[in-house]
Motif scaffolding. Structure first.
Motif, PDB file in Angstrom:
ATOM      1  N   ILE A   1      53.743  68.190  49.705  1.00 42.82           N
ATOM      2  CA  ILE A   1      54.053  68.413  48.288  1.00 42.82           C
ATOM      3  C   ILE A   1      53.850  69.894  47.953  1.00 42.82           C
ATOM      4  CG2 ILE A   1      53.194  67.974  45.932  1.00 42.82           C
ATOM      5  CD1 ILE A   1      54.565  65.520  46.841  1.00 42.82           C
ATOM      6  N   GLY A   2      54.801  70.454  47.233  1.00 37.50           N
ATOM      7  CA  GLY A   2      54.691  71.858  46.830  1.00 37.50           C
ATOM      8  C   GLY A   2      56.075  72.463  46.755  1.00 37.50           C
ATOM      9  N   THR A   3      56.136  73.748  46.385  1.00 35.03           N
ATOM     10  CA  THR A   3      57.435  74.430  46.394  1.00 35.03           C
ATOM     11  C   THR A   3      57.316  75.732  47.159  1.00 35.03           C
ATOM     12  OG1 THR A   3      56.925  75.338  44.204  1.00 35.03           O
ATOM     13  CG2 THR A   3      58.373  73.416  44.265  1.00 35.03           C
ATOM     14  N   ASP A   4      58.404  76.131  47.783  1.00 31.75           N
ATOM     15  CA  ASP A   4      58.434  77.279  48.686  1.00 31.75           C
ATOM     16  C   ASP A   4      59.591  78.189  48.262  1.00 31.75           C
ATOM     17  OD1 ASP A   4      59.108  78.978  50.779  1.00 31.75           O
ATOM     18  OD2 ASP A   4      58.793  77.479  52.347  1.00 31.75           O
ATOM     19  N   ALA A   5      59.247  79.312  47.623  1.00 33.41           N
ATOM     20  CA  ALA A   5      60.275  80.207  47.070  1.00 33.41           C
ATOM     21  C   ALA A   5      61.198  80.756  48.154  1.00 33.41           C
ATOM     22  CB  ALA A   5      59.607  81.353  46.312  1.00 33.41           C
ATOM     23  N   ILE A   6      60.657  80.965  49.330  1.00 29.76           N
ATOM     24  CA  ILE A   6      61.484  81.520  50.412  1.00 29.76           C
ATOM     25  C   ILE A   6      62.537  80.483  50.839  1.00 29.76           C
ATOM     26  CG2 ILE A   6      61.456  82.490  52.752  1.00 29.76           C
ATOM     27  CD1 ILE A   6      59.787  84.228  50.977  1.00 29.76           C
TER      28      ILE A   6
ATOM     29  N   SER B   1      55.085  74.878  38.715  1.00 33.52           N
ATOM     30  CA  SER B   1      55.316  75.885  39.742  1.00 33.52           C
ATOM     31  C   SER B   1      56.673  75.707  40.412  1.00 33.52           C
ATOM     32  CB  SER B   1      54.195  75.860  40.775  1.00 33.52           C
ATOM     33  OG  SER B   1      54.009  74.574  41.292  1.00 33.52           O
TER      34      SER B   1
ATOM     35  N   ARG C   1      55.675  86.357  35.845  1.00 33.39           N
ATOM     36  CA  ARG C   1      55.942  85.110  36.578  1.00 33.39           C
ATOM     37  C   ARG C   1      55.404  83.901  35.823  1.00 33.39           C
ATOM     38  NH1 ARG C   1      59.412  85.102  38.930  1.00 33.39           N
ATOM     39  NH2 ARG C   1      58.898  86.814  40.311  1.00 33.39           N
TER      40      ARG C   1
ATOM     41  N   MET D   1      57.432  71.321  50.811  1.00 28.95           N
ATOM     42  CA  MET D   1      57.181  72.452  51.708  1.00 28.95           C
ATOM     43  C   MET D   1      57.938  72.223  53.017  1.00 28.95           C
ATOM     44  SD  MET D   1      55.107  74.175  49.829  1.00 28.95           S
ATOM     45  CE  MET D   1      54.288  75.358  50.909  1.00 28.95           C
TER      46      MET D   1
ATOM     47  N   HIS E   1      58.833  69.490  43.716  1.00 23.70           N
ATOM     48  CA  HIS E   1      57.611  69.527  44.527  1.00 23.70           C
ATOM     49  C   HIS E   1      57.681  68.529  45.671  1.00 23.70           C
ATOM     50  CE1 HIS E   1      55.992  71.764  41.197  1.00 23.70           C
ATOM     51  NE2 HIS E   1      54.847  71.924  41.825  1.00 23.70           N
TER      52      HIS E   1
ATOM     53  N   PRO F   1      53.676  81.439  43.966  1.00 22.97           N
ATOM     54  CA  PRO F   1      54.476  82.464  43.310  1.00 22.97           C
ATOM     55  C   PRO F   1      53.645  83.481  42.523  1.00 22.97           C
ATOM     56  CG  PRO F   1      54.984  80.263  42.446  1.00 22.97           C
ATOM     57  CD  PRO F   1      54.115  80.071  43.644  1.00 22.97           C
TER      58      PRO F   1
ATOM     59  N   GLY G   1      52.317  76.609  48.147  1.00 19.40           N
ATOM     60  CA  GLY G   1      52.821  75.336  47.618  1.00 19.40           C
ATOM     61  C   GLY G   1      52.650  75.152  46.126  1.00 19.40           C
ATOM     62  N   GLY G   2      51.477  75.449  45.592  1.00 16.67           N
ATOM     63  CA  GLY G   2      51.235  75.302  44.154  1.00 16.67           C
ATOM     64  C   GLY G   2      51.599  76.568  43.399  1.00 16.67           C
ATOM     65  N   ALA G   3      51.219  76.588  42.115  1.00 13.82           N
ATOM     66  CA  ALA G   3      51.564  77.725  41.255  1.00 13.82           C
ATOM     67  C   ALA G   3      50.972  79.030  41.752  1.00 13.82           C
ATOM     68  CB  ALA G   3      51.079  77.467  39.837  1.00 13.82           C
TER      69      ALA G   3
ATOM     70  N   ILE H   1      58.905  70.740  37.623  1.00 16.23           N
ATOM     71  CA  ILE H   1      57.869  71.111  36.657  1.00 16.23           C
ATOM     72  C   ILE H   1      57.062  72.313  37.144  1.00 16.23           C
ATOM     73  CG2 ILE H   1      57.534  68.821  35.627  1.00 16.23           C
ATOM     74  CD1 ILE H   1      55.254  68.413  37.696  1.00 16.23           C
TER      75      ILE H   1
ATOM     76  N   TYR I   1      47.727  70.328  30.097  1.00 15.36           N
ATOM     77  CA  TYR I   1      47.922  68.913  29.743  1.00 15.36           C
ATOM     78  C   TYR I   1      46.642  68.349  29.117  1.00 15.36           C
ATOM     79  CZ  TYR I   1      52.093  68.950  32.838  1.00 15.36           C
ATOM     80  OH  TYR I   1      53.295  69.220  33.438  1.00 15.36           O
TER      81      TYR I   1
ATOM     82  N   MET J   1      58.527  78.183  38.516  1.00 15.16           N
ATOM     83  CA  MET J   1      58.096  79.524  38.940  1.00 15.16           C
ATOM     84  C   MET J   1      58.663  79.901  40.307  1.00 15.16           C
ATOM     85  SD  MET J   1      54.164  80.499  38.402  1.00 15.16           S
ATOM     86  CE  MET J   1      53.452  79.387  37.259  1.00 15.16           C
ATOM     87  N   SER J   2      58.634  78.955  41.238  1.00 15.12           N
ATOM     88  CA  SER J   2      59.158  79.240  42.579  1.00 15.12           C
ATOM     89  C   SER J   2      60.669  79.438  42.543  1.00 15.12           C
ATOM     90  CB  SER J   2      58.814  78.108  43.561  1.00 15.12           C
ATOM     91  OG  SER J   2      57.445  78.160  43.892  1.00 15.12           O
TER      92      SER J   2
ATOM     93  N   LEU K   1      54.155  83.035  49.323  1.00 20.55           N
ATOM     94  CA  LEU K   1      55.240  82.310  48.650  1.00 20.55           C
ATOM     95  C   LEU K   1      55.655  81.068  49.414  1.00 20.55           C
ATOM     96  CD1 LEU K   1      57.864  84.993  47.543  1.00 20.55           C
ATOM     97  CD2 LEU K   1      56.200  83.800  46.138  1.00 20.55           C
ATOM     98  N   SER K   2      55.635  81.157  50.740  1.00 24.48           N
ATOM     99  CA  SER K   2      56.169  80.037  51.520  1.00 24.48           C
ATOM    100  C   SER K   2      55.090  79.108  52.064  1.00 24.48           C
ATOM    101  CB  SER K   2      57.051  80.556  52.662  1.00 24.48           C
ATOM    102  OG  SER K   2      56.284  81.352  53.518  1.00 24.48           O
TER     103      SER K   2
END
Lengths: 206, 131
Positions: B43-48, B71, A116, B38, B9, A78, A73-75, B69, A177, B74-75, A69-70
């Motif tokens: 670039i990215g997402t971090d749920a924690i 993820s 999810r 991050m 992101h 999660p 970075g991308g889909a 957008i 897309y 989702m995160s 998760l941490s």
């Protein structure tokens, strides 16, 4: 047994890292060219940060999920993170895994991914490899097969699922897309899911 | 005050929205929190990380999350689930991230309830840019 689970996670990670360029190239065609890089970064962290001394299999998998998760970075962060964490709930407190446990863990992992990603089979995602794999696994176990037999069937079904993703248009994720233009391309997420299952099979076969 | 967490992101997008929202709402910078990119700035997402920022944003009145957008959404959902046992009233707004964050921040700065803050954010979905 718990040490074996860590070794198996490490083996999955090694296979994902080996396929970094391959997955990224698949993603370049219909996505944003980061799937291999992201997954490799995630599994590198999973291997580094694993609770190698934890006797609880659920605990090991939960930690792996949180790490993904941490770091991904991308889909797929999660998505795979949820998959491991849902499998961890099923295996919480267990120090060994039967073929039945594995089936339940896989089922929960898939349910987690569906929730999810708000996705179903046929949308050109990892579910197109995982759902047929789970069905094939369950059928083989019901026929009296063991863990290895079940995983053989699961991997074969996952391979067919990956092939199937070439024939359909993406309706979920970044590739959606592109719509119809995504037909003809193999889904990177389904491919990494297949690599994961094959790694588990090969690790268990030894 | 209801807290606002901005998930993107890109760290720069989240920080830019934070900067703008604080300015427009005229509120304390700490009540609107950026959760972009991050931990290493990539670039990215971090749920924690997002879940930690939600915890920081909560002063007991709840937190509204705005996400960009794919993820990012989702995160954000994952982060909210991670906090399930903590009794934080945290909700993801179904709204465009910039407009939603500003509307939510203005509403929150007025001392409104979380229901009103989320409504303000979600009403921006129908804002036309053609006059």
């Amino acid at each position: 047994m718990s040490a074996r689970v860590y070794e198996c996670l490490k083996y999955i990670g090694e296979k994902i890292i080996e396929n970094r360029e391959y997955l990224t190239n698949l993603d370049r065609e219909i996505g944003d060219a980061d799937h291999g890089v992201n997954m490799a970064r995630g599994y590198t962290a999973v291997i580094e940060k694993a609770d190698t001394d934890n006797p609880d299999i659920g605990g090991i998998l939960k930690k792996a999920g949180m790490t993904l998760l941490s770091t991904v970075g991308g889909a797929s962060g999660p998505l795979y993170g949820t998959a491991y964490m849902e499998a961890a709930k099923v295996l919480a407190g267990k120090e060994s895994i039967t073929e039945e446990d594995f089936g339940k863990a896989l089922e929960s992992a898939i349910a987690g991914i569906q929730k999810r990603g708000k996705s179903v089979k046929g949308e050109k995602t990892m579910l197109d490899a995982l759902i047929p794999a789970f069905d094939a696994y369950t059928q083989r176990i019901a026929e009296g097969g063991g863990l290895t037999d079940g995983l053989e069937c699961a991997c074969k079904a996952a391979e067919e699922g990956v092939e199937y993703t070439k024939t359909i248009a993406a309706t979920k994720g970044r590739a959606s897309y592109l719509g119809e233009r995504s037909i003809g391309h193999q889904d990177p997420g389904a491919t990494s899911a297949m690599i994961t299952l094959k790694a588990i099979r090969d690790f268990i076969k030894g | 005050m209801v807290g606002i967490v901005v998930v993107s992101h890109s760290r720069k997008i989240a920080e830019g929205i934070h900067e703008l929202a604080v300015q427009v709402a005229g509120t304390a910078a700490g009540r609107i929190i950026a959760a972009g990119g991050m931990m290493d700035g990539g670039i990215g997402t971090d749920a924690i990380m997002i879940s930690e920022r939600i915890r920081t944003a909560n002063d007991g009145e709840g937190v509204v999350v705005l996400a960009d957008i794919g993820s990012g959404i989702m995160s954000a959902e994952m982060a909210i689930e991670l906090l399930e046992e903590e009794k934080i009233d945290v909700r993801l707004a179904d709204a465009p991230i910039v407009e939603g964050a500003i509307a939510a921040s203005v509403e929150a700065a007025c001392g409104s309830s979380i229901d009103n803050v989320i409504q303000a954010a979600e009403e921006t979905r129908s804002m036309s840019k053609r006059y």
